[in-house]
Design an enzyme around this catalytic site. Structure first.
Site, PDB file in Angstrom:
ATOM      1  N   SER A 299       0.820  -1.201   0.000  1.00 48.04           N
ATOM      2  CA  SER A 299       0.000   0.000   0.000  1.00 48.04           C
ATOM      3  C   SER A 299       0.860   1.259   0.000  1.00 48.04           C
ATOM      4  CB  SER A 299      -0.888  -0.023   1.245  1.00 48.04           C
ATOM      5  OG  SER A 299      -1.885   0.961   1.176  1.00 48.04           O
ATOM      6  N   PRO A 300       0.339   2.381  -0.518  1.00 46.27           N
ATOM      7  CA  PRO A 300       1.073   3.647  -0.407  1.00 46.27           C
ATOM      8  C   PRO A 300       1.283   4.005   1.063  1.00 46.27           C
ATOM      9  CG  PRO A 300      -0.797   3.854  -1.905  1.00 46.27           C
ATOM     10  CD  PRO A 300      -0.956   2.544  -1.205  1.00 46.27           C
TER      11      PRO A 300
ATOM     12  N   ALA B 168       1.768   8.507  -1.128  1.00 48.67           N
ATOM     13  CA  ALA B 168       0.930   9.614  -1.566  1.00 48.67           C
ATOM     14  C   ALA B 168       1.822  10.782  -1.976  1.00 48.67           C
ATOM     15  CB  ALA B 168      -0.011  10.042  -0.440  1.00 48.67           C
TER      16      ALA B 168
ATOM     17  N   TYR C 280      -8.358  13.485   2.657  1.00 45.03           N
ATOM     18  CA  TYR C 280      -7.684  14.479   1.841  1.00 45.03           C
ATOM     19  C   TYR C 280      -8.683  15.082   0.847  1.00 45.03           C
ATOM     20  CZ  TYR C 280      -3.704  12.610   4.282  1.00 45.03           C
ATOM     21  OH  TYR C 280      -2.843  12.211   5.291  1.00 45.03           O
TER      22      TYR C 280
ATOM     23  N   ARG D  11      -8.457   5.248  -4.526  1.00 45.52           N
ATOM     24  CA  ARG D  11      -8.691   4.870  -3.131  1.00 45.52           C
ATOM     25  C   ARG D  11      -9.844   5.702  -2.599  1.00 45.52           C
ATOM     26  NH1 ARG D  11      -4.174   3.830   1.462  1.00 45.52           N
ATOM     27  NH2 ARG D  11      -4.409   1.773   0.542  1.00 45.52           N
TER      28      ARG D  11
END
Length: 378
Positions: free
Chosen positions: A22-23, A59, A184, A232
């Site tokens: 995953s990031p 990210a 975000y 996502r």
């Protein structure tokens, strides 16, 4: 046959298994310039070697004001692009994973210190910048009040995503994930807690997803046709009155219609009042609900470090990929170990081929009889 270690193809990319790193934000840029360093090379390199089918870079801000912190990676200039190409080229030359990047804009959660320094908003003396959001509502009472985005500001952000998408292609990435989770900017548009606009971009779920969909469509138009593009999404906010799985299904269906290749289901991040019930596989039910409603692959995340649990998620059709973040940090070779436990095989770089269990079976109890060899390194 292990389902977790079976291949899957998205557009022109075939992934050798369903394991995804995953990031993970590293906050490791040294000069506040968004440029990757040797840390990123080593960090990504260890995961690329460890046999996941897909590895996401952290990210990455599409603009200076879109960064979470001054130490986050960026992709808005040539120096950043070159530093990423160095990392991607290394991982592809020596590793076994496809390479992806998560592109995002932090919105009202930008202009903060790294988590290791408290994760709180920067002060003016520390170089705080004006944050933006769908509505002028701060993340928490003691956070910056963001500026409500007007059409000009939204158009700039969309162009920033497009420009970063083009750079990601030149840098050699195989996959892009648009960051629409964790509170975000695009998550802020999706959630009714942070989006209280009265224009065509606020109100119903169809209006709240309008701007993220516009960005996705613009990115898809410039991203190569044979490369996958996904998103996502924080499926639920874990706060009363926030986004719901039903909202996420509406969102996912609209993305599918625009040519989205996968939906990565996470949760939370948009509101400081969130109360999250955590445990192994705690976000899988949301992923399963979305998967049951759409016709494109779904990624699940959240404490899936038990190989048998990860296998069951895929085998039972709850998701098509499982993602690891802290689990990968703890064990960068997780896929090797999971494959051995599940009786499957994972990919090994040629320089590491000699450590496959099959290459020294006695060490793993695979060969009951002593083996005679002329190799002193056996």
């Amino acid at each position: 046959m292990s389902k977790l270690f079976s291949p899957i193809t998205l557009r022109g990319e075939t992934f050798n298994n369903r394991v995804v790193v995953s990031p993970m934000c590293q906050y490791a840029c040294e000069a506040e310039d968004g440029v990757m360093t040797d840390w990123h090379l080593v960090n990504m390199g260890q995961y690329a070697i460890g046999a996941a089918g897909l590895l996401f870079v952290e990210a990455t801000g599409v603009s200076p004001e879109g960064r979470i912190s001054k130490r986050c990676t960026g992709l808005w200039n040539d120096e950043q692009e070159a530093s990423m190409k160095r990392v991607v080229d290394f991982c592809k030359k020596y590793g076994v994973a496809k390479m992806g990047i998560q592109l995002g804009h932090a919105g009202r959660k930008a202009s903060t210190r790294p988590p290791g320094e408290g994760g709180t908003p920067l002060t003016a003396e520390e170089g705080a910048w004006q944050t933006v959001a769908p509505s002028a509502i701060p993340y928490a009472p003691d956070w910056h009040v963001p500026q409500e985005l007007d059409r000009e500001g939204m158009a700039k952000i969309k162009q920033d995503f497009v420009d970063a998408t083009k750079r990601a292609d030149r840098a050699g990435y195989d996959v892009i994930e648009m960051h629409g989770g964790h509170g975000y900017l695009l998550s802020q548009f999706f959630s009714p807690l942070s989006n209280q606009r009265s224009d065509e971009y606020g109100g119903s779920v169809e209006k709240r997803i309008k701007f993220p969909l516009e960005i996705f469509e613009a990115m898809r138009a410039v991203w190569p046709e044979d490369k996958p593009l996904g998103i996502r999404i924080s499926a639920v906010d874990w706060v009363e009155g926030g986004s719901t799985v039903e909202d996420t299904i509406v969102y996912s269906k609209a993305l599918q219609d625009l040519g989205c290749d996968f939906i990565d289901i996470t949760t939370a991040g948009v509101d400081h009042r969130q109360k999250i019930s955590v445990g192994k596989g705690y976000q899988v039910p949301m992923a399963a609900a979305v998967k049951a409603a759409i016709d494109i692959p779904v990624m699940a995340v959240g404490m899936l470090n038990d190989p048998h649990l990860a296998e069951s998620v895929i085998a039972e059709g709850k998701a098509d990929f499982v993602m690891h973040a802290r689990g990968a940090m703890y064990d960068p070779r997780w896929a090797w170990h999971a494959a051995f436990e599940l009786g499957a095989e994972a990919d090994y770089p040629k320089n590491y081929a000699r450590c496959k269990p099959q290459a020294w079976p006695e060490a793993f109890g695979l060969n009951r009889e002593p083996r005679v060899t002329t190799d002193q390194r056996a």
